[in-house]
Enzyme design. Structure first.
Site, mmCIF file in Angstrom:
data_model
loop_
_atom_site.group_PDB
_atom_site.id
_atom_site.type_symbol
_atom_site.label_atom_id
_atom_site.label_comp_id
_atom_site.label_asym_id
_atom_site.label_seq_id
_atom_site.Cartn_x
_atom_site.Cartn_y
_atom_site.Cartn_z
ATOM 1 N N LYS A 193 -31.028 20.953 -38.065
ATOM 2 C CA LYS A 193 -29.966 21.490 -38.916
ATOM 3 C C LYS A 193 -28.897 20.437 -39.166
ATOM 4 O O LYS A 193 -28.548 19.666 -38.275
ATOM 5 C CB LYS A 193 -29.349 22.720 -38.243
ATOM 6 C CG LYS A 193 -28.266 23.418 -39.039
ATOM 7 C CD LYS A 193 -27.846 24.719 -38.362
ATOM 8 C CE LYS A 193 -27.118 24.495 -37.066
ATOM 9 N NZ LYS A 193 -26.685 25.764 -36.424
ATOM 10 N N ARG A 195 -24.926 19.925 -41.331
ATOM 11 C CA ARG A 195 -23.815 20.632 -41.968
ATOM 12 C C ARG A 195 -23.230 19.760 -43.077
ATOM 13 O O ARG A 195 -22.474 18.825 -42.801
ATOM 14 C CB ARG A 195 -22.746 20.984 -40.937
ATOM 15 C CG ARG A 195 -23.243 21.984 -39.894
ATOM 16 C CD ARG A 195 -22.123 22.543 -39.050
ATOM 17 N NE ARG A 195 -22.610 23.546 -38.112
ATOM 18 C CZ ARG A 195 -22.800 24.825 -38.402
ATOM 19 N NH1 ARG A 195 -22.529 25.263 -39.628
ATOM 20 N NH2 ARG A 195 -23.247 25.674 -37.498
ATOM 21 N N ASP A 219 -31.086 32.281 -31.037
ATOM 22 C CA ASP A 219 -29.937 31.385 -31.187
ATOM 23 C C ASP A 219 -28.935 31.637 -30.066
ATOM 24 O O ASP A 219 -28.415 32.721 -29.955
ATOM 25 C CB ASP A 219 -29.282 31.624 -32.549
ATOM 26 C CG ASP A 219 -28.244 30.568 -32.872
ATOM 27 O OD1 ASP A 219 -28.086 29.621 -32.080
ATOM 28 O OD2 ASP A 219 -27.593 30.690 -33.915
#
Length: 219
Positions: A193, A195, A219
């Site tokens: 991931k 951002r 998660d």
């Protein structure tokens, strides 16, 4: 056992507090919570808590900032009412994701929250699945970091779902996802991931086989 054990509920989740009291077979203690005309919060226990072991149940929900201020005020009222010990039960710990400086000039808000809870009067915190285990070091008193992994494992085992794979949404969640996968006896996949901006996340890659499988994103 329960002669000096008192459980109070903030505004965030009174049903949870009632369920806990029902399980323990004790009465939920009364707390006066109201607001002044200007919007300021007022809170205090209805009865004396002098010498009692007090548990305050308050979690982070949609109105997290107001609920935190309410918690601080409740803590201060308990401390000034001479409670013997003050325990805070926070199933979802607010601001836990802000636990490091990811870019210049950022605050470590998770540590600030720990200091504020301690300064307000807490002696002990009980929370669930905190964002990172090292946050336990932010507190100057004991913290019980509970994990629901075994409950989730039992739930999915009872479902008897075939072709399961546990997926971690990022590298930080991989350790917990792997522990759940081991309990279930299944494989794990890990997403990567990034951002690109504030409050935005993008999955850039996936390591592991998920094709045609039933995925549990842990998660």
């Amino acid at each position: 056992m329960a002669s000096n054990l008192r459980i109070f509920s903030g505004s965030s989740h009174p049903d949870l507090a009632k369920a806990i009291c029902s399980k323990l077979k004790i009465k939920l203690s009364e707390l006066t919570i109201s607001k002044f005309a200007c919007g300021e919060i007022y809170a205090k226990p209805v009865e004396s808590v002098r010498g009692d072991d007090v548990f305050i149940i308050q979690t982070g929900t949609g109105n997290v900032n107001e609920e935190l201020i309410e918690l601080f005020i409740i803590l201060d009222s308990m401390k000034r009412s001479f409670a013997r010990s003050i325990h805070v039960v926070i199933p979802y710990y607010p601001y836990a994701r802000q636990d490091r400086v990811a870019s210049p000039r950022e605050p470590i808000t998770a540590k600030l929250m720990a200091k504020l809870i301690e300064e307000a009067g807490a002696d002990h915190v009980i929370t669930m699945q905190i964002h990172s285990e090292q946050q336990q070091g932010f507190f100057g008193f004991p913290i019980d970091h509970l994990n629901a992994r075994k409950l989730f494992a039992k739930y999915f085992q009872n479902k008897k779902i075939k072709d399961l794979v546990v997926v971690a949404p990022d590298a930080g969640a991989a350790k917990d996802a792997d522990r759940l996968a081991r309990l279930l006896g299944v494989t794990i996949a890990v997403m990567s991931k990034m951002r690109p901006g504030f409050n935005k996340a993008e999955i850039t890659s996936l390591v592991g086989d998920v094709k045609g499988k039933n995925c549990i994103i842990f998660d």
